[in-house]
Write an enzyme that holds these catalytic residues in place. Structure first.
Site, PDB file in Angstrom:
ATOM      1  CG  HIS A 105      37.171  19.797  53.436  1.00 42.70           C
ATOM      2  ND1 HIS A 105      38.122  20.320  52.600  1.00 42.70           N
ATOM      3  CD2 HIS A 105      35.983  20.353  53.062  1.00 42.70           C
ATOM      4  CE1 HIS A 105      37.544  21.174  51.764  1.00 42.70           C
ATOM      5  NE2 HIS A 105      36.248  21.209  52.007  1.00 42.70           N
ATOM      6  CG  ASP A 107      32.056  20.903  51.300  1.00 43.13           C
ATOM      7  OD1 ASP A 107      33.178  21.235  51.721  1.00 43.13           O
ATOM      8  OD2 ASP A 107      31.694  21.078  50.115  1.00 43.13           O
ATOM      9  CG  HIS A 258      36.251  18.826  48.350  1.00 42.43           C
ATOM     10  ND1 HIS A 258      35.203  18.278  49.055  1.00 42.43           N
ATOM     11  CD2 HIS A 258      36.212  20.154  48.607  1.00 42.43           C
ATOM     12  CE1 HIS A 258      34.561  19.233  49.691  1.00 42.43           C
ATOM     13  NE2 HIS A 258      35.160  20.394  49.459  1.00 42.43           N
ATOM     14  NE  ARG A 273      29.843  24.740  49.764  1.00 47.93           N
ATOM     15  CZ  ARG A 273      30.483  24.516  50.920  1.00 47.93           C
ATOM     16  NH1 ARG A 273      31.804  24.497  50.968  1.00 47.93           N
ATOM     17  NH2 ARG A 273      29.810  24.347  52.028  1.00 47.93           N
TER      18      ARG A 273
HETATM   19  C1  OGA Z   1      34.335  24.151  48.908  1.00 50.34           C
HETATM   20  C2  OGA Z   1      35.762  23.958  48.811  1.00 50.34           C
HETATM   21  C3  OGA Z   1      37.113  23.964  46.913  1.00 50.34           C
HETATM   22  C4  OGA Z   1      37.681  24.938  45.961  1.00 50.34           C
HETATM   23  O1  OGA Z   1      33.808  25.072  48.266  1.00 50.34           O
HETATM   24  O2  OGA Z   1      33.691  23.353  49.589  1.00 50.34           O
HETATM   25  O3  OGA Z   1      36.337  23.201  49.553  1.00 50.34           O
HETATM   26  O4  OGA Z   1      38.298  24.459  45.007  1.00 50.34           O
HETATM   27  N1  OGA Z   1      36.323  24.611  47.826  1.00 50.34           N
HETATM   28  O5  OGA Z   1      37.534  26.149  46.137  1.00 50.34           O
HETATM   29 MN    MN Z   2      34.842  22.096  50.734  1.00 48.29          MN
END
Ligand code: OGA
Ligand code: MN
Length: 282
Positions: A105, A107, A258, A273
């Site tokens: 996806h 974000d 990702h 994040r």
């Molecule tokens: C995010 C996600 C990736 C992770 O925080 O946007 O997709 O490795 N996480 O935790």
């Molecule tokens: Mn993500």
């Protein structure tokens, strides 16, 4: 300030070594970091020691920050920080969003104004596993046959968080409340977007949040979405990030997808994040 930028794979990604993000960056240093982010799409800043406030200050250099639809996982006192964590609180609840992305996806691609990029900071990592994979959506687009490119260039798709929520029923990801769902109605975005800074074209559809490609009959739209997804995550377009403690990874949501691999059971993975607001895709 002297620091190195070392590519991490032939697909995308570079590490930044010798830069302390807890200190304010001068204009020249910031310009170099900004350009490296555009060039490499994913930057891994090694060995960072950041308070939440310092994480926010650095992130803010790139734009406004957004909260998150899962507002129960925002860090108390710091609504710009989303906790991504499989740790449990004293009540047995997850301390953060435990599965932030078990499907490929980008974000906030389900939002009217999606994200420019996200900055994920590793505070606790498992001894192994819990990798995050990133792909290069410029290269994925460029490698398509000319006929596919011209077919998809002007198509739009519908996006909805968790593709009509069907992927978010696992217990690691609590169901959204009515109010949370109401805050993220379906939106339309182009299948191929032009990066607002580099002006390069990138694929933008993803298997987590794209419901369907519009303007085609359903079977054709489904087949095309599957074909584009499978193509865009072929190994030559992917960088696998194996986390080191205190990595801060800043990826570009406009030209990458990702996916997070689950950490081993009984291991702790705890991250913070921030999410930079981007532009309306075109
Ligand atoms: C995010 C996600 C990736 C992770 O925080 O946007 O997709 O490795 N996480 O935790
Ligand atoms: Mn993500």
């Amino acid at each position: 300030m002297s620091f190195q930028i070392n590519p991490l794979s032939t697909a995308l990604g570079a590490e930044v070594v010798g830069l302390d993000l807890a200190e304010p960056l001068d204009e020249e240093t910031f310009a170099r970091v900004h350009q490296a982010h555009l060039d490499h799409q994913v930057l891994v800043f090694r060995d960072q020691h950041l308070t939440p406030a310092q994480h926010i200050v650095f992130s803010r250099r790139f734009g406004d920050l957004s909260g998150h639809v899962y507002d129960q996982f925002l860090l108390p006192g710091y609504p710009e920080i989303l906790k991504v964590s499989n740790k449990k609180t004293a009540d047995g609840d997850f301390a953060g969003l435990a599965s932030a992305g078990r499907r490929w996806h980008s974000d906030l691609s389900y939002a009217e104004t999606p994200s420019l990029g996200s900055l994920l900071y590793a505070l606790e990592i498992p001894p192994e596993g819990g990798d995050t994979l990133f792909n290069n959506m410029y290269r994925a687009y460029e490698a398509l046959p000319a006929a596919t490119k011209s077919k998809i260039d002007d198509l739009k798709a519908e996006f909805l968080i968790g593709s009509a929520r069907k992927y978010y029923t696992e217990n690691e990801r609590p169901p959204l409340t009515e109010a949370q769902l109401a805050s993220v109605p379906p939106v339309e975005h182009p299948v191929v977007r032009t990066h607002p800074e580099t002006k390069r074209k990138a694929l933008y559809v993803n298997p987590a949040h794209t419901v369907r490609i519009l303007g085609l009959d359903e079977a054709e739209a489904d087949a095309l979405l599957t074909e584009l997804t499978e193509h865009s995550v072929e190994p030559q377009f992917v960088y696998r990030h194996k986390w080191r403690l205190h990595d801060l990874v800043f990826w570009d949501n406009r030209c990458c997808m990702h996916i997070a691999e689950p950490p081993p059971p009984d291991s702790n993975r705890h991250m913070h994040r921030t999410t930079v607001v981007g532009d309306t895709p075109y």
